[in-house]
Design a protein around this motif. Sequence first.
Motif, PDB file in Angstrom:
ATOM      1  N   GLY A   1       0.818  -1.198   0.000  1.00 47.94           N
ATOM      2  CA  GLY A   1       0.000   0.000   0.000  1.00 47.94           C
ATOM      3  C   GLY A   1       0.852   1.247   0.000  1.00 47.94           C
ATOM      4  O   GLY A   1       2.083   1.195   0.125  1.00 47.94           O
ATOM      5  N   VAL A   2       0.191   2.382  -0.133  1.00 48.19           N
ATOM      6  CA  VAL A   2       0.853   3.677  -0.076  1.00 48.19           C
ATOM      7  C   VAL A   2      -0.025   4.594   0.767  1.00 48.19           C
ATOM      8  O   VAL A   2      -1.250   4.558   0.683  1.00 48.19           O
ATOM      9  CB  VAL A   2       1.069   4.250  -1.497  1.00 48.19           C
ATOM     10  CG1 VAL A   2      -0.255   4.389  -2.246  1.00 48.19           C
ATOM     11  CG2 VAL A   2       1.800   5.585  -1.445  1.00 48.19           C
ATOM     12  N   SER A   3       0.600   5.384   1.635  1.00 46.14           N
ATOM     13  CA  SER A   3      -0.169   6.229   2.547  1.00 46.14           C
ATOM     14  C   SER A   3       0.477   7.603   2.665  1.00 46.14           C
ATOM     15  O   SER A   3       1.657   7.788   2.365  1.00 46.14           O
ATOM     16  CB  SER A   3      -0.263   5.584   3.938  1.00 46.14           C
ATOM     17  OG  SER A   3       1.018   5.512   4.544  1.00 46.14           O
ATOM     18  N   ALA A   4      -0.319   8.556   3.109  1.00 52.15           N
ATOM     19  CA  ALA A   4       0.163   9.910   3.377  1.00 52.15           C
ATOM     20  C   ALA A   4      -0.690  10.491   4.487  1.00 52.15           C
ATOM     21  O   ALA A   4      -1.848  10.099   4.676  1.00 52.15           O
ATOM     22  CB  ALA A   4       0.087  10.779   2.123  1.00 52.15           C
ATOM     23  N   GLY A   5      -0.112  11.415   5.234  1.00 51.14           N
ATOM     24  CA  GLY A   5      -0.839  12.010   6.351  1.00 51.14           C
ATOM     25  C   GLY A   5      -0.695  13.516   6.420  1.00 51.14           C
ATOM     26  O   GLY A   5       0.287  14.077   5.906  1.00 51.14           O
ATOM     27  N   GLU A   6      -1.668  14.152   7.025  1.00 51.77           N
ATOM     28  CA  GLU A   6      -1.639  15.596   7.289  1.00 51.77           C
ATOM     29  C   GLU A   6      -1.730  15.789   8.788  1.00 51.77           C
ATOM     30  O   GLU A   6      -2.799  15.625   9.391  1.00 51.77           O
ATOM     31  CB  GLU A   6      -2.805  16.298   6.586  1.00 51.77           C
ATOM     32  CG  GLU A   6      -2.733  16.250   5.068  1.00 51.77           C
ATOM     33  CD  GLU A   6      -3.940  16.916   4.417  1.00 51.77           C
ATOM     34  OE1 GLU A   6      -3.760  17.523   3.349  1.00 51.77           O
ATOM     35  OE2 GLU A   6      -5.049  16.829   4.985  1.00 51.77           O
TER      36      GLU A   6
ATOM     37  N   GLU B   1      -0.959  18.644  10.488  1.00 55.68           N
ATOM     38  CA  GLU B   1      -1.368  19.993  10.875  1.00 55.68           C
ATOM     39  C   GLU B   1      -2.347  20.534   9.849  1.00 55.68           C
ATOM     40  O   GLU B   1      -1.983  20.849   8.723  1.00 55.68           O
ATOM     41  CB  GLU B   1      -0.145  20.912  10.964  1.00 55.68           C
ATOM     42  CG  GLU B   1       0.927  20.456  11.952  1.00 55.68           C
ATOM     43  CD  GLU B   1       0.435  20.440  13.394  1.00 55.68           C
ATOM     44  OE1 GLU B   1      -0.537  21.188  13.694  1.00 55.68           O
ATOM     45  OE2 GLU B   1       0.993  19.687  14.216  1.00 55.68           O
ATOM     46  N   ARG B   2      -3.616  20.611  10.236  1.00 55.08           N
ATOM     47  CA  ARG B   2      -4.643  21.169   9.364  1.00 55.08           C
ATOM     48  C   ARG B   2      -5.200  22.434  10.005  1.00 55.08           C
ATOM     49  O   ARG B   2      -5.188  22.580  11.239  1.00 55.08           O
ATOM     50  CB  ARG B   2      -5.762  20.147   9.141  1.00 55.08           C
ATOM     51  CG  ARG B   2      -5.327  18.935   8.315  1.00 55.08           C
ATOM     52  CD  ARG B   2      -6.393  17.851   8.292  1.00 55.08           C
ATOM     53  NE  ARG B   2      -7.681  18.362   7.851  1.00 55.08           N
ATOM     54  CZ  ARG B   2      -8.044  18.466   6.568  1.00 55.08           C
ATOM     55  NH1 ARG B   2      -7.205  18.088   5.610  1.00 55.08           N
ATOM     56  NH2 ARG B   2      -9.235  18.931   6.240  1.00 55.08           N
ATOM     57  N   PRO B   3      -5.704  23.360   9.195  1.00 49.86           N
ATOM     58  CA  PRO B   3      -6.201  24.632   9.734  1.00 49.86           C
ATOM     59  C   PRO B   3      -7.287  24.477  10.799  1.00 49.86           C
ATOM     60  O   PRO B   3      -7.387  25.289  11.723  1.00 49.86           O
ATOM     61  CB  PRO B   3      -6.731  25.358   8.494  1.00 49.86           C
ATOM     62  CG  PRO B   3      -5.977  24.766   7.362  1.00 49.86           C
ATOM     63  CD  PRO B   3      -5.749  23.339   7.721  1.00 49.86           C
ATOM     64  N   ASP B   4      -8.106  23.423  10.694  1.00 52.72           N
ATOM     65  CA  ASP B   4      -9.200  23.234  11.648  1.00 52.72           C
ATOM     66  C   ASP B   4      -8.785  22.434  12.875  1.00 52.72           C
ATOM     67  O   ASP B   4      -9.620  22.089  13.720  1.00 52.72           O
ATOM     68  CB  ASP B   4     -10.389  22.558  10.958  1.00 52.72           C
ATOM     69  CG  ASP B   4     -10.028  21.208  10.351  1.00 52.72           C
ATOM     70  OD1 ASP B   4      -8.859  20.794  10.474  1.00 52.72           O
ATOM     71  OD2 ASP B   4     -10.916  20.580   9.758  1.00 52.72           O
ATOM     72  N   GLY B   5      -7.488  22.106  13.000  1.00 51.18           N
ATOM     73  CA  GLY B   5      -7.011  21.376  14.172  1.00 51.18           C
ATOM     74  C   GLY B   5      -7.129  19.871  14.073  1.00 51.18           C
ATOM     75  O   GLY B   5      -6.697  19.163  14.998  1.00 51.18           O
ATOM     76  N   THR B   6      -7.686  19.357  12.991  1.00 53.84           N
ATOM     77  CA  THR B   6      -7.811  17.912  12.825  1.00 53.84           C
ATOM     78  C   THR B   6      -6.576  17.345  12.126  1.00 53.84           C
ATOM     79  O   THR B   6      -5.734  18.092  11.630  1.00 53.84           O
ATOM     80  CB  THR B   6      -9.063  17.566  11.994  1.00 53.84           C
ATOM     81  OG1 THR B   6      -8.895  18.072  10.647  1.00 53.84           O
ATOM     82  CG2 THR B   6     -10.309  18.198  12.615  1.00 53.84           C
TER      83      THR B   6
END
Length: 250
Positions: free
Chosen positions: A65-70, A72-77
């Motif tokens: 598989g391949v994955s990516a993450g965020e 720090e998002r502007p809404d805190g999630t």
Amino acid sequence: MGLYVEARIRADLHDLWIRTQDPARHQRWDLRFTEITHLPRAEGEPQRFRYATRVLPFLTVAGTGVSAGERERPDGTRTSALRFASPHPLSLLAEGSGYWRYVPDGDGVRFLTGYDYRPRWGAFGALADRLVFRPLMGWATAWSFDRLRLWLERGVTPERALRNWLAELALRAVAVAVACTGLGWESFLRLLGPFAASTAYLLPLLLSVVVCLALFTSPLACTPAARRCLRTPPARTRAPRLLRTLEDPR
């Protein structure tokens, strides 16, 4: 997405992120996987991984598989997305995609997932998926999320949580077996002596109560249970845009 599971976990967002994103920790609580390993990657590329699931003692199916993450998002999630595929001919799951969302909520985090996949084996695979595999995957996801919750909230390790679940399941099975077969009830009535005849008519009612308690009472607080998780999205949900940036892992 075809499957949805949500759990509210009273834990720090960072701690939850680490125990879900680190492969060594992830494979400890997620019932769907036996092994998860990150593969080497170049700077700036999405993270590729290999996963394996032991279906039987002598059969293990694997995929990539391949994955990516965020983080720090502007809404805190926070968000994590992945695509996965298995070339193994005995794997009903051919390919799929999904996401995790981490939504701060008061003193805890709403941890939720949505994912879907394409089964193989043609019409037979589609039928087996609808009747057996998909419900089983939904249950396993929810059970695993509650197992993770116990680890973070109560310090119950995934290994101990599994033992608790197996022990409680065995006790409930024994109670049902004893009630249905009547084992030991004759000895119990003999202990009542002269009251046995007047109370014998209550035996069927007592057996029914034992069976109902064994089958329908809530699991113990330290035992993981899928029923504690939300299985239907509270509103229409959409996959994160991050998912569209990931390429096919095959």
